[in-house]
Design a protein around this motif. Structure first.
Motif, PDB file in Angstrom:
ATOM      1  N   ARG A 226       0.637  -1.074  -0.136  1.00 28.84           N
ATOM      2  CA  ARG A 226      -0.134   0.061   0.177  1.00 28.84           C
ATOM      3  C   ARG A 226       0.724   1.307   0.006  1.00 28.84           C
ATOM      4  N   GLY A 227       0.339   2.172  -0.522  1.00 28.34           N
ATOM      5  CA  GLY A 227       0.644   3.651  -0.459  1.00 28.34           C
ATOM      6  C   GLY A 227      -0.100   4.501   0.483  1.00 28.34           C
ATOM      7  N   ARG A 228       0.011   5.743   0.459  1.00 26.95           N
ATOM      8  CA  ARG A 228      -1.096   6.533   1.264  1.00 26.95           C
ATOM      9  C   ARG A 228      -2.527   6.269   0.587  1.00 26.95           C
ATOM     10  N   ARG A 229      -3.348   6.391   1.508  1.00 27.81           N
ATOM     11  CA  ARG A 229      -4.938   6.366   1.268  1.00 27.81           C
ATOM     12  C   ARG A 229      -5.329   5.086   0.296  1.00 27.81           C
TER      13      ARG A 229
ATOM     14  N   ARG B  87      -3.428   3.390  -2.104  1.00 30.29           N
ATOM     15  CA  ARG B  87      -3.143   3.331  -3.227  1.00 30.29           C
ATOM     16  C   ARG B  87      -2.211   2.318  -3.265  1.00 30.29           C
ATOM     17  N   PRO B  88      -1.994   1.526  -4.345  1.00 32.03           N
ATOM     18  CA  PRO B  88      -1.361   0.275  -4.501  1.00 32.03           C
ATOM     19  C   PRO B  88       0.218   0.828  -4.536  1.00 32.03           C
ATOM     20  N   TRP B  89       1.212  -0.013  -3.875  1.00 31.17           N
ATOM     21  CA  TRP B  89       2.601  -0.083  -3.920  1.00 31.17           C
ATOM     22  C   TRP B  89       2.951  -1.279  -4.639  1.00 31.17           C
ATOM     23  N   LEU B  90       3.367  -1.135  -6.087  1.00 28.51           N
ATOM     24  CA  LEU B  90       3.896  -2.396  -6.647  1.00 28.51           C
ATOM     25  C   LEU B  90       5.421  -2.897  -6.287  1.00 28.51           C
ATOM     26  N   SER B  91       5.528  -3.975  -6.387  1.00 29.66           N
ATOM     27  CA  SER B  91       6.868  -4.724  -6.178  1.00 29.66           C
ATOM     28  C   SER B  91       6.976  -5.713  -7.188  1.00 29.66           C
ATOM     29  N   TRP B  92       8.328  -6.161  -7.373  1.00 30.56           N
ATOM     30  CA  TRP B  92       8.605  -7.274  -8.202  1.00 30.56           C
ATOM     31  C   TRP B  92       9.503  -8.265  -7.708  1.00 30.56           C
ATOM     32  N   ASP B  93       9.009  -8.998  -6.718  1.00 32.17           N
ATOM     33  CA  ASP B  93       9.914  -9.944  -5.971  1.00 32.17           C
ATOM     34  C   ASP B  93      11.419  -9.386  -5.675  1.00 32.17           C
TER      35      ASP B  93
ATOM     36  N   LEU C  55      13.921  14.682  -2.640  1.00 36.18           N
ATOM     37  CA  LEU C  55      12.568  14.213  -1.861  1.00 36.18           C
ATOM     38  C   LEU C  55      11.569  14.979  -2.490  1.00 36.18           C
ATOM     39  N   LYS C  56      10.462  14.230  -2.489  1.00 32.95           N
ATOM     40  CA  LYS C  56       9.021  14.754  -2.813  1.00 32.95           C
ATOM     41  C   LYS C  56       8.407  15.074  -1.795  1.00 32.95           C
ATOM     42  N   TRP C  57       7.691  16.047  -1.091  1.00 33.46           N
ATOM     43  CA  TRP C  57       6.959  16.193   0.135  1.00 33.46           C
ATOM     44  C   TRP C  57       5.810  15.413  -0.283  1.00 33.46           C
ATOM     45  N   PRO C  58       5.320  14.615   0.966  1.00 32.67           N
ATOM     46  CA  PRO C  58       5.924  14.365   2.020  1.00 32.67           C
ATOM     47  C   PRO C  58       6.582  12.911   1.940  1.00 32.67           C
ATOM     48  N   ASN C  59       6.570  11.876   1.046  1.00 33.01           N
ATOM     49  CA  ASN C  59       7.106  10.853   1.292  1.00 33.01           C
ATOM     50  C   ASN C  59       7.522   9.890   0.130  1.00 33.01           C
ATOM     51  N   ASP C  60       8.173  10.629  -0.699  1.00 31.94           N
ATOM     52  CA  ASP C  60       8.706   9.920  -1.975  1.00 31.94           C
ATOM     53  C   ASP C  60      10.172  10.374  -2.282  1.00 31.94           C
ATOM     54  N   VAL C  61      11.058   9.200  -2.863  1.00 34.13           N
ATOM     55  CA  VAL C  61      12.372   9.720  -2.961  1.00 34.13           C
ATOM     56  C   VAL C  61      12.437   9.694  -4.651  1.00 34.13           C
TER      57      VAL C  61
ATOM     58  N   ALA D  18      11.918  11.174 -11.355  1.00 33.73           N
ATOM     59  CA  ALA D  18      11.292   9.785 -11.345  1.00 33.73           C
ATOM     60  C   ALA D  18      11.201   9.319  -9.960  1.00 33.73           C
ATOM     61  N   LYS D  19       9.999   8.510  -9.547  1.00 34.11           N
ATOM     62  CA  LYS D  19      10.236   7.909  -8.153  1.00 34.11           C
ATOM     63  C   LYS D  19      10.998   6.358  -8.367  1.00 34.11           C
ATOM     64  N   LEU D  20      11.774   6.615  -7.078  1.00 36.08           N
ATOM     65  CA  LEU D  20      12.927   5.489  -6.980  1.00 36.08           C
ATOM     66  C   LEU D  20      12.298   4.712  -5.776  1.00 36.08           C
TER      67      LEU D  20
ATOM     68  N   ALA E 235       1.101   5.567 -13.100  1.00 39.82           N
ATOM     69  CA  ALA E 235       1.587   6.289 -12.138  1.00 39.82           C
ATOM     70  C   ALA E 235       1.638   7.801 -12.729  1.00 39.82           C
ATOM     71  N   ALA E 236       1.420   8.862 -11.667  1.00 35.65           N
ATOM     72  CA  ALA E 236       1.177  10.181 -11.897  1.00 35.65           C
ATOM     73  C   ALA E 236       2.654  10.564 -12.267  1.00 35.65           C
ATOM     74  N   ILE E 237       3.582  10.103 -11.555  1.00 37.15           N
ATOM     75  CA  ILE E 237       5.145  10.476 -11.251  1.00 37.15           C
ATOM     76  C   ILE E 237       5.804   9.207 -12.070  1.00 37.15           C
ATOM     77  N   PRO E 238       6.525   9.547 -13.132  1.00 37.96           N
ATOM     78  CA  PRO E 238       7.582   8.493 -13.765  1.00 37.96           C
ATOM     79  C   PRO E 238       8.221   7.504 -12.721  1.00 37.96           C
ATOM     80  N   VAL E 239       8.642   6.345 -13.089  1.00 36.19           N
ATOM     81  CA  VAL E 239       9.038   5.395 -12.243  1.00 36.19           C
ATOM     82  C   VAL E 239      10.516   5.203 -12.541  1.00 36.19           C
ATOM     83  N   THR E 240      11.316   5.088 -11.372  1.00 35.39           N
ATOM     84  CA  THR E 240      12.771   4.599 -11.892  1.00 35.39           C
ATOM     85  C   THR E 240      13.292   3.747 -10.835  1.00 35.39           C
TER      86      THR E 240
ATOM     87  N   LEU F 260       1.129  16.205  -3.824  1.00 39.46           N
ATOM     88  CA  LEU F 260       2.005  17.351  -4.659  1.00 39.46           C
ATOM     89  C   LEU F 260       2.199  16.895  -6.155  1.00 39.46           C
ATOM     90  N   ARG F 261       1.937  17.851  -6.993  1.00 42.91           N
ATOM     91  CA  ARG F 261       2.558  17.435  -8.226  1.00 42.91           C
ATOM     92  C   ARG F 261       3.205  18.645  -8.964  1.00 42.91           C
ATOM     93  N   PRO F 262       4.024  18.393  -9.895  1.00 42.52           N
ATOM     94  CA  PRO F 262       4.844  19.677 -10.497  1.00 42.52           C
ATOM     95  C   PRO F 262       3.592  20.062 -11.500  1.00 42.52           C
TER      96      PRO F 262
HETATM   97  P1  ATP Z   1       1.992  10.487  -5.987  1.00 45.80           P
HETATM   98  O1  ATP Z   1       2.220  11.836  -5.973  1.00 45.80           O
HETATM   99  O2  ATP Z   1       3.167   9.437  -6.739  1.00 45.80           O
HETATM  100  O3  ATP Z   1       0.677   9.914  -6.112  1.00 45.80           O
HETATM  101  P2  ATP Z   1       1.689   9.902  -3.416  1.00 45.80           P
HETATM  102  O4  ATP Z   1       2.711  10.138  -2.094  1.00 45.80           O
HETATM  103  O5  ATP Z   1       0.353  10.611  -3.484  1.00 45.80           O
HETATM  104  O6  ATP Z   1       2.598  10.006  -4.460  1.00 45.80           O
HETATM  105  P3  ATP Z   1       1.823   7.138  -2.589  1.00 45.80           P
HETATM  106  O7  ATP Z   1       0.488   6.888  -1.792  1.00 45.80           O
HETATM  107  O8  ATP Z   1       2.837   7.384  -1.550  1.00 45.80           O
HETATM  108  O9  ATP Z   1       1.407   8.380  -3.501  1.00 45.80           O
HETATM  109  O10 ATP Z   1       2.210   6.003  -3.337  1.00 45.80           O
HETATM  110  C1  ATP Z   1       1.469   5.531  -4.069  1.00 45.80           C
HETATM  111  C2  ATP Z   1       1.469   5.591  -5.545  1.00 45.80           C
HETATM  112  O11 ATP Z   1       2.938   5.353  -6.148  1.00 45.80           O
HETATM  113  C3  ATP Z   1       0.804   4.729  -6.549  1.00 45.80           C
HETATM  114  O12 ATP Z   1      -0.523   5.129  -6.720  1.00 45.80           O
HETATM  115  C4  ATP Z   1       1.482   4.726  -7.850  1.00 45.80           C
HETATM  116  O13 ATP Z   1       1.094   5.970  -8.669  1.00 45.80           O
HETATM  117  C5  ATP Z   1       2.760   4.695  -7.271  1.00 45.80           C
HETATM  118  N1  ATP Z   1       3.508   3.639  -7.592  1.00 45.80           N
HETATM  119  C6  ATP Z   1       3.227   2.348  -6.928  1.00 45.80           C
HETATM  120  N2  ATP Z   1       4.199   1.400  -6.848  1.00 45.80           N
HETATM  121  C7  ATP Z   1       5.058   2.122  -7.456  1.00 45.80           C
HETATM  122  C8  ATP Z   1       6.630   1.804  -7.387  1.00 45.80           C
HETATM  123  N3  ATP Z   1       6.982   0.436  -7.233  1.00 45.80           N
HETATM  124  N4  ATP Z   1       7.619   2.696  -7.982  1.00 45.80           N
HETATM  125  C9  ATP Z   1       7.170   3.863  -8.099  1.00 45.80           C
HETATM  126  N5  ATP Z   1       5.832   4.176  -8.020  1.00 45.80           N
HETATM  127  C10 ATP Z   1       4.749   3.485  -7.375  1.00 45.80           C
END
Ligand code: ATP
Length: 255
Positions: free
Chosen positions: A46-49, A51-57, A101-107, A112-114, A149-154, A252-254
């Motif tokens: 899970r992410g916040r609220r 939302r799914p957090w994906l992972s690949w073994d 760092l992207k406020w409040p909880n992403d790197v 792109a989100k690492l 994802a709203a933010i690109p992924v890395t 937060l979004r750019p």
């Molecule tokens: P965002 O601005 O990306 O929505 P957030 O802090 O509001 O960030 P979070 O709840 O922290 O969102 O994270 C969940 C979101 O992260 C998902 O909705 C998806 O867009 C994205 N996400 C899910 N899995 C991954 C991953 N493995 N790597 C990067 N991003 C991911």
């Protein structure tokens, strides 16, 4: 973990719905150590609220740490920022340049989100604060990734600077690096809150002085990102002055 090994109890499982949920639902007894649960695979990360957090073994590292703070620890609002700072420092130490760092909880790296963080609290017992700090780090991305994802992924293999042919750090090495940075920073947080760590966070602010929008449940605010205050709230410079934005139901979004 070297000299920190005695401070942690690490349990590594093959599969778990969510490492945060597992620690929240059945918190280990307090034996003075930080309990860490690592899962090779999360079926409902899970992410916040919700939302799914994906992972690949083995291409991801997903774990949670249950941290018991002494009574009198400051309000938990700055905790996910402190965890983000620890994660940034650990990645820098492993050889990742340009960690932000992207406020409040992403790197982020190159926008792109690492890695992501999810801090959740256990119901308070007296004045003592117990937090579950969940962290997901992408080590490699599957070739066919289609993440809406709203933010690109890395991933670490795309951003790590190291000599050609050098293997990626193992998941254990990444875990040890993160726990080794979390411990001293959370000690500082427990003693003095977010203020001593604020400038280190701001140095890595991905959106410093840039236009951003803040999406809430019912409204959207736009302005320039003016950093964070001593409690870890976002400062947004708008046409009506500087507004404080509390983490919670906002993203937060750019612009
Ligand atoms: P965002 O601005 O990306 O929505 P957030 O802090 O509001 O960030 P979070 O709840 O922290 O969102 O994270 C969940 C979101 O992260 C998902 O909705 C998806 O867009 C994205 N996400 C899910 N899995 C991954 C991953 N493995 N790597 C990067 N991003 C991911």
């Amino acid at each position: 973990l070297g000299s920190l090994a005695r401070a942690f109890e690490v349990r590594w499982v093959a599969e778990c719905a969510s490492t945060n949920s597992a620690l929240l639902d059945a918190p280990p007894a307090d034996d003075g150590r930080v309990h860490v649960l690592v899962a090779d695979r999360q079926s409902a990360g899970r992410g916040r609220r919700g939302r799914p957090w994906l992972s690949w073994d083995d291409a991801s590292l997903t774990f949670s740490a249950l941290w018991r703070f002494p009574p009198g620890t400051p309000q938990p609002a700055g905790l996910s920022l402190v965890a983000g700072l620890a994660l940034a420092r650990a990645l820098e130490r492993l050889g990742v340049p340009g960690v932000q760092l992207k406020w409040p909880n992403d790197v982020l790296v190159h926008g792109a989100k690492l890695a992501g963080i999810l801090v959740e609290l256990l119901p308070a017992r007296g004045r003592a604060l117990t937090a579950v700090i969940g962290i997901g780090i992408n080590l490699r991305l599957p070739a066919d990734i289609d993440l809406p994802a709203a933010i690109p992924v890395t991933a670490l293999d795309r951003v790590l600077e190291q000599p050609p042919g050098h293997p990626l750090p193992t998941r254990s090495a990444v875990l040890a690096a993160v726990l080794g940075e979390l411990h001293p920073l959370l000690d500082i947080f427990a003693a003095a809150g977010f203020p001593p760590l604020r400038s280190a966070w701001q140095q890595r602010n991905a959106f410093a002085d840039l236009p951003v929008c803040i999406h809430g449940e019912n409204d959207t605010l736009t302005g320039l990102c003016a950093g964070v205050d001593v409690d870890g709230a976002l400062l947004l410079r708008t046409g009506h002055g500087v507004q404080r934005v509390l983490a919670g139901d906002v993203s937060l979004r750019p612009l």
